[in-house]
Design an enzyme around this catalytic site. Structure first.
Site, PDB file in Angstrom:
ATOM      1  N   THR A  89      46.224  43.915  40.869  1.00 12.37           N
ATOM      2  CA  THR A  89      45.684  44.057  42.229  1.00 12.37           C
ATOM      3  C   THR A  89      46.768  43.652  43.226  1.00 12.37           C
ATOM      4  O   THR A  89      47.031  44.358  44.204  1.00 12.37           O
ATOM      5  CB  THR A  89      44.419  43.192  42.395  1.00 12.37           C
ATOM      6  OG1 THR A  89      43.431  43.675  41.480  1.00 12.37           O
ATOM      7  CG2 THR A  89      43.872  43.259  43.806  1.00 12.37           C
ATOM      8  N   GLN A 194      46.398  51.077  33.020  1.00 13.88           N
ATOM      9  CA  GLN A 194      45.667  51.441  31.795  1.00 13.88           C
ATOM     10  C   GLN A 194      46.555  52.174  30.792  1.00 13.88           C
ATOM     11  O   GLN A 194      46.104  52.508  29.695  1.00 13.88           O
ATOM     12  CB  GLN A 194      44.432  52.284  32.128  1.00 13.88           C
ATOM     13  CG  GLN A 194      43.387  51.537  32.958  1.00 13.88           C
ATOM     14  CD  GLN A 194      42.697  50.395  32.200  1.00 13.88           C
ATOM     15  OE1 GLN A 194      42.851  50.239  30.983  1.00 13.88           O
ATOM     16  NE2 GLN A 194      41.945  49.575  32.926  1.00 13.88           N
ATOM     17  N   SER A 214      49.356  45.250  34.216  1.00 14.95           N
ATOM     18  CA  SER A 214      48.631  43.978  34.166  1.00 14.95           C
ATOM     19  C   SER A 214      48.543  43.500  32.723  1.00 14.95           C
ATOM     20  O   SER A 214      48.072  44.234  31.852  1.00 14.95           O
ATOM     21  CB  SER A 214      47.227  44.201  34.731  1.00 14.95           C
ATOM     22  OG  SER A 214      46.507  42.988  34.727  1.00 14.95           O
ATOM     23  N   ALA A 215      48.979  42.248  32.482  1.00 12.06           N
ATOM     24  CA  ALA A 215      49.099  41.756  31.102  1.00 12.06           C
ATOM     25  C   ALA A 215      47.768  41.710  30.356  1.00 12.06           C
ATOM     26  O   ALA A 215      47.707  41.976  29.156  1.00 12.06           O
ATOM     27  CB  ALA A 215      49.739  40.373  31.110  1.00 12.06           C
ATOM     28  N   HIS A 216      46.684  41.388  31.082  1.00 17.76           N
ATOM     29  CA  HIS A 216      45.419  41.193  30.341  1.00 17.76           C
ATOM     30  C   HIS A 216      44.813  42.493  29.831  1.00 17.76           C
ATOM     31  O   HIS A 216      43.852  42.486  29.087  1.00 17.76           O
ATOM     32  CB  HIS A 216      44.416  40.373  31.169  1.00 17.76           C
ATOM     33  CG  HIS A 216      43.764  41.091  32.312  1.00 17.76           C
ATOM     34  ND1 HIS A 216      42.500  41.611  32.237  1.00 17.76           N
ATOM     35  CD2 HIS A 216      44.201  41.360  33.573  1.00 17.76           C
ATOM     36  CE1 HIS A 216      42.170  42.166  33.405  1.00 17.76           C
ATOM     37  NE2 HIS A 216      43.188  42.025  34.219  1.00 17.76           N
ATOM     38  N   THR A 252      56.392  29.838  43.084  1.00 22.51           N
ATOM     39  CA  THR A 252      56.866  29.356  41.784  1.00 22.51           C
ATOM     40  C   THR A 252      56.483  30.336  40.680  1.00 22.51           C
ATOM     41  O   THR A 252      55.320  30.710  40.555  1.00 22.51           O
ATOM     42  CB  THR A 252      56.253  27.963  41.489  1.00 22.51           C
ATOM     43  OG1 THR A 252      56.671  27.090  42.536  1.00 22.51           O
ATOM     44  CG2 THR A 252      56.706  27.425  40.146  1.00 22.51           C
ATOM     45  N   CYS A 340      35.927  45.760  38.576  1.00 27.45           N
ATOM     46  CA  CYS A 340      35.655  45.200  39.898  1.00 27.45           C
ATOM     47  C   CYS A 340      34.396  45.799  40.498  1.00 27.45           C
ATOM     48  O   CYS A 340      33.760  45.205  41.342  1.00 27.45           O
ATOM     49  CB  CYS A 340      36.808  45.492  40.844  1.00 27.45           C
ATOM     50  SG  CYS A 340      38.367  45.392  40.051  1.00 27.45           S
TER      51      CYS A 340
HETATM   52  N1  PLP Z   1      44.462  49.267  38.331  1.00 28.71           N
HETATM   53  C1  PLP Z   1      43.674  49.706  37.343  1.00 28.71           C
HETATM   54  C2  PLP Z   1      43.751  51.139  36.925  1.00 28.71           C
HETATM   55  C3  PLP Z   1      42.791  48.834  36.701  1.00 28.71           C
HETATM   56  O1  PLP Z   1      42.022  49.303  35.710  1.00 28.71           O
HETATM   57  C4  PLP Z   1      42.741  47.487  37.127  1.00 28.71           C
HETATM   58  C5  PLP Z   1      41.779  46.552  36.518  1.00 28.71           C
HETATM   59  O2  PLP Z   1      40.721  46.931  36.038  1.00 28.71           O
HETATM   60  C6  PLP Z   1      43.591  47.074  38.166  1.00 28.71           C
HETATM   61  C7  PLP Z   1      44.439  47.992  38.741  1.00 28.71           C
HETATM   62  C8  PLP Z   1      43.594  45.641  38.640  1.00 28.71           C
HETATM   63  O3  PLP Z   1      44.212  44.821  37.685  1.00 28.71           O
HETATM   64  P1  PLP Z   1      44.108  43.226  37.723  1.00 28.71           P
HETATM   65  O4  PLP Z   1      42.868  42.875  36.983  1.00 28.71           O
HETATM   66  O5  PLP Z   1      45.335  42.747  37.008  1.00 28.71           O
HETATM   67  O6  PLP Z   1      44.099  42.794  39.144  1.00 28.71           O
END
Ligand code: PLP
Length: 407
Positions: A89, A194, A214-216, A252, A340
């Site tokens: 994000t 993704q 995004s790592a998770h 940091t 989200c």
């Molecule tokens: N972009 C896409 C395509 C996503 O699927 C997501 C999360 O679901 C994000 C951005 C946002 O990622 P983050 O959870 O790291 O903020």
């Protein structure tokens, strides 16, 4: 009962021991043990701040820069092109603001209509404030956008094109490399959240200006993301107050999270072929089991060529929110859209942009598998779905809603 935060990590048995089959891997994925181990070592052994000049700081910096080099190598970028952020994000916001800040309004932007809210809501906000005019590209029923549509919308004053690499809701993989060529010299942002760790991604070959991840989403830790920024690109920071990461993303640096991110990506890339084959098989088993139970759904999104682990379906005539709730109660986690927005009962903007009929959009559910799932689990999940679909099909939706809310 202990009220400390740690007690939430392993709730006592009476709190929640119901087994849950997790088919919501696009929302997040469990941390890979190798990443957890690498992070634990950082927290245990590296006490310094990576910005400090003393040796303690230098040790932390060495770990951080090794993580940066690893990520750069795996995504075919230069280490100087890698910024660590708090997540995608932030990475998306930084890319959009960073590429446009300082240029005269209104900005002309061309965007895919399939973007995650961390892109689309920024653009909508600018549009509402009169700061930008946004041309949304059309998407077809398989979730594709086409270079010819981009070509027709390009103007001399176009300041940015933004198109994601793989869609979070229905798994389409978009032709970003061809779109970037079409965009010519116009800065191009690509949300590859993704795709990274799931399919091969080369920053160089995509030819985009910025790329987020995004790592998770690839079994790394929550709270760390990546923004790749092509060398020589002017990028205004969103945050002020530090010189870290060239001042482009001050603050940091979270060394352990960066190391966890790089470790998870290393494992994901090494095991990609094997995981992909397994995920394809899971998807087949899942659909085969639904067909066997005679509740074959309509598939929303690409028929072939999409992400191997995502399937978005609608069961004709059944409202998705009711089925979603019943599946949750039955021990099956799935999604109604992006993580989200999945709490929302609003129809998915992604599926609407693909021109799907309103009732089909209203009925849509997303199932996304991680490589940790087994064939037995996805078959069991399909059986649970089939049972709930058959049950709902015999009752009207308003009656069912009322019954579910009063349970
Ligand atoms: N972009 C896409 C395509 C996503 O699927 C997501 C999360 O679901 C994000 C951005 C946002 O990622 P983050 O959870 O790291 O903020």
């Amino acid at each position: 009962m202990c009220s400390c935060v740690a007690s939430w990590i392993s709730p006592s048995p009476e709190v929640d021991t119901h087994p849950i089959i997790d088919l919501d891997a696009n929302a997040t994925t469990p941390l890979h043990p190798a990443a957890a181990e690498a992070m634990a070592r950082c927290w245990r052994d590296l006490g310094g701040n990576a910005a400090s000049a003393h040796r303690l700081g230098q040790r932390a910096r060495q770990a951080l820069e090794t993580a940066r080099e690893t990520v750069a190598h795996l995504l075919d970028a230069e280490p100087t092109e890698v910024l660590f952020t708090s997540g995608a994000t932030e990475a998306n916001n930084l890319a959009l603001h960073g590429l446009l800040a300082g240029q005269p309004h209104p900005w002309h932007i061309i965007a895919s209509p399939l973007e995650h809210p961390s892109v689309s809501e920024v653009l909508e906000r600018w549009q509402a404030k009169g700061e930008a005019t946004v041309d949304w590209l059309p998407a077809d029923a398989e979730g594709q956008v086409h270079p010819s549509d981009l070509r027709n919308r390009l103007r001399p004053q176009t300041r940015l094109v933004t198109v994601m690499l793989a869609n979070h809701e229905m798994g389409a993989v978009l032709p970003v490399a061809r779109l970037a060529v079409t965009a010519g010299g116009v800065p191009f942002h690509c949300d590859a959240v993704q795709a990274v760790g799931k399919i091969p991604v080369s920053f160089r070959q995509l030819g985009v200006t910025t790329l987020s991840a995004s790592a998770h989403k690839f079994h790394g830790p929550q709270g760390v993301g990546l923004l790749l920024v092509r060398q020589g690109t002017a990028l205004e920071p969103l945050l002020l107050g530090g010189h870290q990461q060239g001042g482009r993303r001050p603050g940091t640096e979270p060394v352990a999270l960066a190391v966890g991110c790089a470790t998870a990506l290393e494992v994901a890339c090494r095991e990609m072929a094997e995981r992909t084959a397994h995920l394809r098989r899971l998807r087949e088993c899942f659909l085969e089991e639904l067909r066997r139970a005679a509740v074959a759904p309509e598939i929303n999104g690409p028929i072939s060529g999409g992400l191997p682990h995502v399937v978005n379906v609608s069961f004709a005539g059944l409202p998705g929110e009711v089925l979603f709730m019943r599946l949750d109660l039955a021990g099956l986690a799935c999604s109604r859209g992006s993580a989200c927005a999945s709490g929302s009962l609003l129809p998915s903007p992604v599926l609407r942009a693909m021109g799907l009929p309103a009732d089909r959009v209203q009925a849509a559910l997303r199932f996304s598998f991680s490589y940790l799932r087994t064939e037995a689990e996805v078959r069991r999940a399909a059986q649970i779905i089939a049972a709930e679909v058959s049950h709902l099909a015999t009752r009207s939706a308003p009656q069912q809603m009322a019954a579910d809310y009063t349970r």
